[in-house]
Write a protein that holds these residues in place. Structure first.
Motif, mmCIF file in Angstrom:
data_model
loop_
_atom_site.group_PDB
_atom_site.id
_atom_site.type_symbol
_atom_site.label_atom_id
_atom_site.label_comp_id
_atom_site.label_asym_id
_atom_site.label_seq_id
_atom_site.Cartn_x
_atom_site.Cartn_y
_atom_site.Cartn_z
ATOM 1 N N LEU A 1 15.951 35.367 31.664
ATOM 2 C CA LEU A 1 16.203 35.738 30.256
ATOM 3 C C LEU A 1 16.850 34.589 29.489
ATOM 4 O O LEU A 1 16.545 34.360 28.316
ATOM 5 N N ARG B 1 10.221 39.059 26.873
ATOM 6 C CA ARG B 1 11.669 39.250 26.998
ATOM 7 C C ARG B 1 12.021 40.749 27.071
ATOM 8 O O ARG B 1 12.782 41.176 27.914
ATOM 9 N N ILE C 1 14.756 43.628 35.360
ATOM 10 C CA ILE C 1 16.214 43.782 35.389
ATOM 11 C C ILE C 1 16.570 45.164 35.944
ATOM 12 O O ILE C 1 17.453 45.302 36.800
ATOM 13 N N LYS D 1 18.637 46.066 39.295
ATOM 14 C CA LYS D 1 19.883 46.842 39.227
ATOM 15 C C LYS D 1 19.791 48.084 40.119
ATOM 16 O O LYS D 1 20.739 48.421 40.823
ATOM 17 N N LEU E 1 23.766 50.931 32.824
ATOM 18 C CA LEU E 1 23.120 49.616 32.882
ATOM 19 C C LEU E 1 23.651 48.641 31.836
ATOM 20 O O LEU E 1 23.341 47.453 31.870
ATOM 21 N N THR E 2 24.444 49.146 30.902
ATOM 22 C CA THR E 2 24.959 48.278 29.840
ATOM 23 C C THR E 2 26.165 47.475 30.310
ATOM 24 O O THR E 2 27.081 48.029 30.917
ATOM 25 N N ILE E 3 26.130 46.176 30.050
ATOM 26 C CA ILE E 3 27.293 45.342 30.336
ATOM 27 C C ILE E 3 27.610 44.568 29.061
ATOM 28 O O ILE E 3 26.953 43.576 28.726
ATOM 29 N N VAL F 1 28.149 40.744 29.017
ATOM 30 C CA VAL F 1 26.925 39.931 29.141
ATOM 31 C C VAL F 1 26.209 39.866 27.790
ATOM 32 O O VAL F 1 25.755 38.800 27.351
ATOM 33 N N GLU F 2 26.140 41.003 27.111
ATOM 34 C CA GLU F 2 25.469 41.013 25.806
ATOM 35 C C GLU F 2 26.165 40.079 24.810
ATOM 36 O O GLU F 2 25.508 39.360 24.056
ATOM 37 N N VAL G 1 25.161 36.582 25.481
ATOM 38 C CA VAL G 1 23.794 36.311 25.026
ATOM 39 C C VAL G 1 23.798 36.007 23.526
ATOM 40 O O VAL G 1 23.237 35.009 23.064
ATOM 41 N N ILE H 1 17.966 42.924 22.326
ATOM 42 C CA ILE H 1 18.783 43.537 23.382
ATOM 43 C C ILE H 1 18.590 45.059 23.427
ATOM 44 O O ILE H 1 18.308 45.615 24.491
ATOM 45 N N THR I 1 15.221 45.830 24.966
ATOM 46 C CA THR I 1 15.222 45.520 26.406
ATOM 47 C C THR I 1 15.879 46.665 27.172
ATOM 48 O O THR I 1 15.385 47.110 28.220
ATOM 49 N N LYS I 2 16.961 47.184 26.618
ATOM 50 C CA LYS I 2 17.670 48.280 27.293
ATOM 51 C C LYS I 2 16.866 49.581 27.250
ATOM 52 O O LYS I 2 16.891 50.352 28.207
ATOM 53 N N GLU J 1 14.549 49.281 30.025
ATOM 54 C CA GLU J 1 15.269 49.526 31.283
ATOM 55 C C GLU J 1 15.411 51.028 31.547
ATOM 56 O O GLU J 1 15.155 51.500 32.656
#
Ligand SMILES: C=C(O[C@@H]1C=C(C(=O)O)C=C[C@H]1O)C(=O)O
Length: 255
Positions: A19, A153, A160, A164, A188-190, A193-194, A197, A239, A242-243, A246
């Motif tokens: 990513l 992306r 991802i 996980k 799954l959210t961190i 990290v976001e 990014v 973002i 992407t989530k 996920e």
């Protein structure tokens, strides 16, 4: 060696590293598209008058390019997702044994129709200048590469999510069985990290998109795309989508 590569597995770390590298591709894609003004006829069906084709110039370019790329084998790699998956021809290339990392029933998630609409209606107007310079084919070509980069992306969320899940199946399984989207999203959210990014893409846009001049009299730094627009695009669209991928992937992970 081919077989060794086929056994390659993704980890959360290796997927994140991808990513990070994809950020460069997206930022260059934004820079390339921003060379042209909006050029709205590119997206206007009544402007295009292509024989035996109903749609816009961009539809036309993407559809036919995907046909060629499908034949050349692009979509045998599940990191790639076509915008017009209907009736794509099979690859004519010898089969490469890509790793079967994704769960088969969840691997086919494709939200490119959402991405397409979002790109044209929401994203383009915030990073390109208004206006028309007639370069519709060139404009569509830059749209195609940027759309492919953004789509890759967002759909990378599948890899991802699988990584996980494999790292903590016990945490995910009960939430998947309960179809608890909200709890999955939370797990799954961190946020840290976001935040990294969003900060990093702004910095990359400054470094990669800076106007370079040897003239000492040039004052001030100019950027080819506005760095805060790049971080906004990530924060508001890339973002979250992407989530969503996920979560959708995980919901089908036990099917
Ligand atoms: C992709 C990940 O999952 C989520 C989405 C992120 C993103 O889209 O950049 C970052 C962190 C997580 O909230 C990850 O954990 O790296």
């Amino acid at each position: 060696n081919k077989m060794a590569k086929a056994e390659y597995n993704y980890t959360v770390d290796s997927a994140r590293a991808s990513l990070v590298r994809q950020e460069d591709t997206i930022i260059f894609g934004l820079i390339e598209r921003a060379r042209f003004p909006l050029n709205s006829p590119t997206y206007n069906q009544s402007y295009a008058s292509i024989p035996q084709f109903r749609g816009t110039l961009l539809d036309f370019l993407v559809r036919d390019t995907e046909v060629i790329q499908a034949k050349a084998g692009r979509y045998t790699n599940l990191e790639e997702n076509p915008f017009f998956p209907e009736n794509l021809p099979p690859s004519v290339e010898p089969h490469y044994p890509f790793s079967q990392f994704l769960h088969p029933s969840a691997a086919m998630i494709n939200i490119n129709n959402v991405i397409w609409k979002l790109y044209i209606d929401e994203l383009l107007p915030i990073f390109v200048a208004s206006g028309d310079d007639g370069n519709y084919a060139q404009t569509a070509a830059t749209d195609l590469s940027l759309l492919q980069a953004i789509s890759r992306r967002i759909h990378y969320g599948k890899f991802i999510a699988e990584a996980k899940f494999r790292e903590s199946p016990k945490g995910y399984e009960p939430l998947i069985r309960a179809k608890d989207k909200e709890a999955l999203m939370k797990l799954l959210t961190i946020e840290s990290v976001e935040e990294m990014v969003v900060k990093r893409v702004k910095k990359k846009a400054m470094v990669l998109g800076q106007e370079v001049s040897l003239d000492r009299n040039v004052k001030g730094i100019k950027y080819k795309v506005d760095p805060s627009v790049v971080s906004f695009l990530y924060q508001k669209w890339l973002i979250p989508l992407t989530k969503n991928v996920e979560v959708e992937y995980l919901l089908s992970r036990l099917d």
